[in-house]
Design a protein around this motif. Structure first.
Motif, PDB file in Angstrom:
ATOM      1  N   SER A 299      42.698  53.146  44.172  1.00 29.75           N
ATOM      2  CA  SER A 299      44.032  52.546  44.175  1.00 29.75           C
ATOM      3  C   SER A 299      44.529  52.352  42.738  1.00 29.75           C
ATOM      4  CB  SER A 299      43.989  51.187  44.872  1.00 29.75           C
ATOM      5  OG  SER A 299      43.304  50.270  44.045  1.00 29.75           O
ATOM      6  N   LEU A 300      45.817  52.103  42.627  1.00 29.53           N
ATOM      7  CA  LEU A 300      46.410  51.837  41.318  1.00 29.53           C
ATOM      8  C   LEU A 300      45.760  50.637  40.655  1.00 29.53           C
ATOM      9  CD1 LEU A 300      50.211  52.216  41.809  1.00 29.53           C
ATOM     10  CD2 LEU A 300      48.717  53.546  40.333  1.00 29.53           C
ATOM     11  N   GLU A 301      45.494  49.618  41.463  1.00 28.67           N
ATOM     12  CA  GLU A 301      44.898  48.400  40.910  1.00 28.67           C
ATOM     13  C   GLU A 301      43.529  48.714  40.312  1.00 28.67           C
ATOM     14  OE1 GLU A 301      46.635  48.527  43.678  1.00 28.67           O
ATOM     15  OE2 GLU A 301      48.280  47.331  42.874  1.00 28.67           O
ATOM     16  N   GLU A 302      42.778  49.573  41.010  1.00 30.76           N
ATOM     17  CA  GLU A 302      41.461  49.952  40.491  1.00 30.76           C
ATOM     18  C   GLU A 302      41.610  50.703  39.165  1.00 30.76           C
ATOM     19  OE1 GLU A 302      38.965  50.302  44.664  1.00 30.76           O
ATOM     20  OE2 GLU A 302      40.303  51.901  44.066  1.00 30.76           O
ATOM     21  N   ALA A 303      42.608  51.585  39.117  1.00 29.34           N
ATOM     22  CA  ALA A 303      42.839  52.336  37.879  1.00 29.34           C
ATOM     23  C   ALA A 303      43.185  51.389  36.735  1.00 29.34           C
ATOM     24  CB  ALA A 303      43.976  53.337  38.082  1.00 29.34           C
ATOM     25  N   TYR A 304      44.011  50.404  37.049  1.00 30.29           N
ATOM     26  CA  TYR A 304      44.446  49.442  36.029  1.00 30.29           C
ATOM     27  C   TYR A 304      43.258  48.633  35.505  1.00 30.29           C
ATOM     28  CZ  TYR A 304      47.429  45.809  33.970  1.00 30.29           C
ATOM     29  OH  TYR A 304      48.056  44.946  33.121  1.00 30.29           O
ATOM     30  N   LEU A 305      42.427  48.178  36.454  1.00 28.18           N
ATOM     31  CA  LEU A 305      41.248  47.410  36.045  1.00 28.18           C
ATOM     32  C   LEU A 305      40.303  48.264  35.218  1.00 28.18           C
ATOM     33  CD1 LEU A 305      40.250  45.169  39.047  1.00 28.18           C
ATOM     34  CD2 LEU A 305      40.881  44.487  36.726  1.00 28.18           C
ATOM     35  N   GLU A 306      40.190  49.533  35.616  1.00 26.40           N
ATOM     36  CA  GLU A 306      39.325  50.459  34.881  1.00 26.40           C
ATOM     37  C   GLU A 306      39.812  50.568  33.426  1.00 26.40           C
ATOM     38  OE1 GLU A 306      36.742  52.028  36.369  1.00 26.40           O
ATOM     39  OE2 GLU A 306      36.179  53.097  34.537  1.00 26.40           O
ATOM     40  N   LEU A 307      41.142  50.610  33.281  1.00 22.12           N
ATOM     41  CA  LEU A 307      41.728  50.759  31.940  1.00 22.12           C
ATOM     42  C   LEU A 307      41.627  49.491  31.114  1.00 22.12           C
ATOM     43  CD1 LEU A 307      44.994  52.685  32.807  1.00 22.12           C
ATOM     44  CD2 LEU A 307      43.227  53.483  31.252  1.00 22.12           C
ATOM     45  N   THR A 308      41.905  48.370  31.750  1.00 20.65           N
ATOM     46  CA  THR A 308      42.086  47.148  30.962  1.00 20.65           C
ATOM     47  C   THR A 308      40.991  46.111  31.190  1.00 20.65           C
ATOM     48  OG1 THR A 308      43.412  46.111  32.692  1.00 20.65           O
ATOM     49  CG2 THR A 308      44.603  47.384  31.052  1.00 20.65           C
ATOM     50  N   GLY A 309      40.061  46.412  32.100  1.00 18.74           N
ATOM     51  CA  GLY A 309      39.070  45.432  32.553  1.00 18.74           C
ATOM     52  C   GLY A 309      38.424  44.637  31.440  1.00 18.74           C
ATOM     53  N   ASN A 310      37.955  45.322  30.412  1.00 18.95           N
ATOM     54  CA  ASN A 310      37.256  44.613  29.341  1.00 18.95           C
ATOM     55  C   ASN A 310      38.206  44.048  28.296  1.00 18.95           C
ATOM     56  OD1 ASN A 310      34.736  45.173  30.392  1.00 18.95           O
ATOM     57  ND2 ASN A 310      34.725  47.209  29.451  1.00 18.95           N
ATOM     58  N   ASP A 311      39.484  44.321  28.474  1.00 16.22           N
ATOM     59  CA  ASP A 311      40.439  43.923  27.448  1.00 16.22           C
ATOM     60  C   ASP A 311      41.411  42.862  27.928  1.00 16.22           C
ATOM     61  OD1 ASP A 311      39.830  45.735  25.129  1.00 16.22           O
ATOM     62  OD2 ASP A 311      39.874  47.109  26.803  1.00 16.22           O
ATOM     63  N   VAL A 312      41.058  42.215  29.033  1.00 17.86           N
ATOM     64  CA  VAL A 312      41.887  41.145  29.553  1.00 17.86           C
ATOM     65  C   VAL A 312      41.539  39.868  28.808  1.00 17.86           C
ATOM     66  CG1 VAL A 312      42.415  39.764  31.588  1.00 17.86           C
ATOM     67  CG2 VAL A 312      42.054  42.220  31.806  1.00 17.86           C
ATOM     68  N   GLU A 313      42.581  39.233  28.265  1.00 20.54           N
ATOM     69  CA  GLU A 313      42.324  38.007  27.510  1.00 20.54           C
ATOM     70  C   GLU A 313      42.100  36.821  28.449  1.00 20.54           C
ATOM     71  OE1 GLU A 313      45.498  36.468  25.005  1.00 20.54           O
ATOM     72  OE2 GLU A 313      44.011  36.295  23.426  1.00 20.54           O
ATOM     73  N   TYR A 314      42.957  36.762  29.466  1.00 23.18           N
ATOM     74  CA  TYR A 314      42.818  35.673  30.431  1.00 23.18           C
ATOM     75  C   TYR A 314      42.703  36.284  31.810  1.00 23.18           C
ATOM     76  CZ  TYR A 314      45.306  33.663  26.515  1.00 23.18           C
ATOM     77  OH  TYR A 314      45.694  33.313  25.261  1.00 23.18           O
ATOM     78  N   THR A 315      41.726  35.875  32.587  1.00 23.33           N
ATOM     79  CA  THR A 315      41.638  36.354  33.960  1.00 23.33           C
ATOM     80  C   THR A 315      41.610  35.150  34.887  1.00 23.33           C
ATOM     81  OG1 THR A 315      39.233  36.334  33.949  1.00 23.33           O
ATOM     82  CG2 THR A 315      40.295  38.378  33.289  1.00 23.33           C
TER      83      THR A 315
END
Ligand code: ATP
Length: 330
Positions: A299-315
């Motif tokens: 899914s798009l959400e999975e793609a987004y997490l794959e891209l930004t997962g380690n670079d999220v400042e606040y989750t």
């Protein structure tokens, strides 16, 4: 041709309207909000600036608009620093903070004041009110405006000087579906007119529907960029799912062929290392019965997490910073 007093001679034919950042960096004390980023935004496209909260999108947009000074690097619009543009509103229009409106003025008064102070003929006010669907509420005080109306007014202000470059920071935030659709269609229309449209969002699903190109940012750094489809494809692996009463034999046969598998449930294997056709061929070659063979698209959400997962400042799940008192006790 329009006769905007200060906009009469925009260098449209000579210069390609674009945004160009080179090694752009912004630090606030020890915090690096934008970290040595370089990019160009081309005309005739909607470029989505995608990243999680705190990634550096608003800071980058403020730097483009000359509202903040880079710590290092440069960013230019139409080949010039924003502060050197002779008629800025006629070259670049921005929606950065729709809340910054003067409450007691009407929408028309707000736009008229902006037009007059920028040497733009006041008849343009009616044009942008019309373009943004605000004509029926033009005399209302902006104090009473809904979020959607405020966003439309912000976009009307951005369009006032008929600029070639448009920058919208999270324009669909908090809008209802009709407002979201309007923003999407407006961006498309503006890009189809050959304008440069740069629009930020933290929602990949929204960007997938609105943008042609993506610039993905995380913790101040560009993570990837390119056409939307390519960015999504590069971040997603299709998963082949296969169900078989001989799953163990199939796993062995696939492993021998260099294809790693996972077994999410009894009798089911998944792999991202081969297409469904290859899995089916290997099963057939070994006489293995299959009950199911399917490709699952991430899914798009999975793609987004794959891209930004380690670079999220606040989750959502991240622990809040300790309060000073608690920190002192620790
Ligand atoms: N004036 C400032 N002083 C100190 N830190 C700042 C300032 N402006 C932004 N920051 C920090 O810089 C980082 C990037 O913020 P920025 O607002 O650019 O992110 P963003 O991608 O636009 O996120 P959001 O979608 O939440 O607005 C964040 O950690 C933010 O707290």
């Amino acid at each position: 041709m329009r006769e905007h007093a200060n906009c009469a001679t925009p260098p449209r034919k000579e210069l390609i309207p674009l945004i160009e950042a080179v090694d752009l960096t912004k630090r606030y004390g020890s915090k690096t909000a934008v970290d040595h980023i370089s990019f160009t935004i081309e005309p005739g496209t909607v470029t989505g600036f995608l990243g999680p909260n705190g990634a550096g999108k608003s800071t980058t947009m403020r730097l483009i608009m000359g509202l903040d000074k880079p710590t290092e690097g440069t960013v230019k619009v139409n080949g010039h620093f924003y502060q050197d543009l002779r008629a800025p509103l006629c070259q670049v229009g921005a929606l950065l903070d729709a809340k910054g409106l003067h409450g007691s003025r009407s929408a028309r008064a707000h736009l008229t004041q902006l037009a007059v102070s920028n040497g733009i003929p006041t008849r343009r006010v009616d044009e942008v009110l019309d373009l943004t669907g605000l004509t029926p509420v033009a005399k209302k005080r902006v104090k009473g405006f809904s979020l959607g109306m405020g966003q439309r007014l912000g976009i009307a202000a951005a369009l006032l000087g008929d600029p070639q470059v448009l920058i919208f920071d999270e324009p669909v935030n908090g809008l209802d579906p009709e407002g979201v659709k309007w923003v999407r269609e407006t961006c498309r229309h503006l890009a189809d007119q050959g304008r440069t449209v740069f629009i930020s969002s933290h929602l990949m699903s929204e960007m997938a529907q609105t943008a042609d190109h993506l610039l993905v940012i995380g913790r101040g750094r560009i993570l990837t960029s390119g056409p939307v489809d390519e960015v999504i494809a590069s971040a997603t692996n299709d998963v082949v799912r296969v169900a078989s009463p001989q799953a163990a034999d199939l796993a062995a046969a696939l492993n021998t062929a260099g294809i790693d598998t996972k077994a999410p449930e009894p009798g089911v294997l998944t792999t991202t290392m081969a297409p469904a056709a290859r899995v089916g061929e290997i099963a057939a070659a070994h006489g293995i019965v299959l009950h199911e063979l399917a490709t699952q698209h991430a899914s798009l959400e999975e793609a987004y997490l794959e891209l930004t997962g380690n670079d999220v400042e606040y989750t959502a799940g991240s622990a809040p910073a300790p309060l000073p008192a608690a920190a002192a006790r620790a």
